[in-house]
Write a protein that holds these residues in place. Structure first.
Motif, PDB file in Angstrom:
ATOM      1  N   LYS A 164       0.827  -1.203   0.000  1.00 37.95           N
ATOM      2  CA  LYS A 164       0.000   0.000   0.000  1.00 37.95           C
ATOM      3  C   LYS A 164       0.859   1.249   0.000  1.00 37.95           C
ATOM      4  O   LYS A 164       0.618   2.176  -0.769  1.00 37.95           O
ATOM      5  CB  LYS A 164      -0.891   0.020   1.242  1.00 37.95           C
ATOM      6  N   ILE A 165       1.872   1.265   0.856  1.00 34.57           N
ATOM      7  CA  ILE A 165       2.734   2.443   0.962  1.00 34.57           C
ATOM      8  C   ILE A 165       3.487   2.667  -0.345  1.00 34.57           C
ATOM      9  O   ILE A 165       3.605   3.801  -0.814  1.00 34.57           O
ATOM     10  CB  ILE A 165       3.706   2.289   2.145  1.00 34.57           C
ATOM     11  N   LEU A 166       3.978   1.594  -0.942  1.00 34.05           N
ATOM     12  CA  LEU A 166       4.685   1.711  -2.216  1.00 34.05           C
ATOM     13  C   LEU A 166       3.769   2.271  -3.300  1.00 34.05           C
ATOM     14  O   LEU A 166       4.174   3.125  -4.090  1.00 34.05           O
ATOM     15  CB  LEU A 166       5.239   0.347  -2.644  1.00 34.05           C
ATOM     16  N   GLY A 167       2.513   1.835  -3.323  1.00 29.45           N
ATOM     17  CA  GLY A 167       1.558   2.340  -4.303  1.00 29.45           C
ATOM     18  C   GLY A 167       1.311   3.830  -4.134  1.00 29.45           C
ATOM     19  O   GLY A 167       1.292   4.582  -5.104  1.00 29.45           O
ATOM     20  N   LEU A 187      -1.182  -0.974  -7.763  1.00 28.00           N
ATOM     21  CA  LEU A 187      -0.681  -1.536  -6.510  1.00 28.00           C
ATOM     22  C   LEU A 187      -1.596  -1.218  -5.337  1.00 28.00           C
ATOM     23  O   LEU A 187      -1.841  -2.064  -4.479  1.00 28.00           O
ATOM     24  CB  LEU A 187       0.730  -1.017  -6.221  1.00 28.00           C
ATOM     25  N   VAL A 188      -2.123  -0.007  -5.290  1.00 27.05           N
ATOM     26  CA  VAL A 188      -3.044   0.364  -4.209  1.00 27.05           C
ATOM     27  C   VAL A 188      -4.321  -0.465  -4.295  1.00 27.05           C
ATOM     28  O   VAL A 188      -4.819  -0.967  -3.286  1.00 27.05           O
ATOM     29  CB  VAL A 188      -3.352   1.874  -4.251  1.00 27.05           C
ATOM     30  N   ILE A 189      -4.853  -0.627  -5.485  1.00 23.57           N
ATOM     31  CA  ILE A 189      -6.082  -1.410  -5.649  1.00 23.57           C
ATOM     32  C   ILE A 189      -5.843  -2.865  -5.266  1.00 23.57           C
ATOM     33  O   ILE A 189      -6.648  -3.478  -4.552  1.00 23.57           O
ATOM     34  CB  ILE A 189      -6.606  -1.291  -7.090  1.00 23.57           C
ATOM     35  N   LEU A 190      -4.734  -3.439  -5.707  1.00 30.76           N
ATOM     36  CA  LEU A 190      -4.441  -4.830  -5.367  1.00 30.76           C
ATOM     37  C   LEU A 190      -4.213  -5.020  -3.874  1.00 30.76           C
ATOM     38  O   LEU A 190      -4.544  -6.064  -3.316  1.00 30.76           O
ATOM     39  CB  LEU A 190      -3.219  -5.319  -6.145  1.00 30.76           C
ATOM     40  N   ALA A 191      -3.663  -4.026  -3.212  1.00 33.27           N
ATOM     41  CA  ALA A 191      -3.418  -4.132  -1.772  1.00 33.27           C
ATOM     42  C   ALA A 191      -4.718  -4.056  -0.983  1.00 33.27           C
ATOM     43  O   ALA A 191      -4.780  -4.553   0.140  1.00 33.27           O
ATOM     44  CB  ALA A 191      -2.469  -3.027  -1.325  1.00 33.27           C
ATOM     45  N   HIS A 192      -5.755  -3.455  -1.550  1.00 34.72           N
ATOM     46  CA  HIS A 192      -7.010  -3.309  -0.834  1.00 34.72           C
ATOM     47  C   HIS A 192      -8.032  -4.398  -1.159  1.00 34.72           C
ATOM     48  O   HIS A 192      -9.097  -4.424  -0.557  1.00 34.72           O
ATOM     49  CB  HIS A 192      -7.633  -1.941  -1.131  1.00 34.72           C
ATOM     50  N   LEU A 193      -7.723  -5.270  -2.089  1.00 36.32           N
ATOM     51  CA  LEU A 193      -8.663  -6.346  -2.428  1.00 36.32           C
ATOM     52  C   LEU A 193      -8.691  -7.382  -1.302  1.00 36.32           C
ATOM     53  O   LEU A 193      -7.681  -7.686  -0.675  1.00 36.32           O
ATOM     54  CB  LEU A 193      -8.244  -7.034  -3.724  1.00 36.32           C
ATOM     55  N   VAL A 194      -9.877  -7.948  -1.089  1.00 29.37           N
ATOM     56  CA  VAL A 194     -10.039  -9.009  -0.099  1.00 29.37           C
ATOM     57  C   VAL A 194      -9.736 -10.326  -0.787  1.00 29.37           C
ATOM     58  O   VAL A 194     -10.307 -10.622  -1.840  1.00 29.37           O
ATOM     59  CB  VAL A 194     -11.478  -8.994   0.460  1.00 29.37           C
TER      60      VAL A 194
END
Length: 59
Positions: free
Chosen positions: A2-5, A46-53
């Motif tokens: 998330k931070i990297l995104g 990357l942000v979207i992938l990090a937030h997926l369940v």
């Protein structure tokens, strides 16, 4: 991830703004703006992938 995104989103904005301010010719400016938009897209993915369940963890 998330931070990297989020850092990539900021870096993309910085690249676009720096290109618009510093470069005078249209060709190099357009290339740097497109590179900045590409960096922003990678950051957004990357942000979207990090937030997926993950599957199977809904309940």
């Amino acid at each position: 991830m998330k931070i990297l995104g989020f850092l990539l989103l900021l870096a993309g904005w910085g690249l676009v703004l720096a290109a618009l301010i510093l470069l005078g010719a249209a060709g190099p400016r357009a290339a740097f703006v497109l590179a900045g938009v590409g960096v922003e897209i990678v950051g957004l993915v990357l942000v979207i992938l990090a937030h997926l369940v993950p599957r199977g963890e809904y309940g």
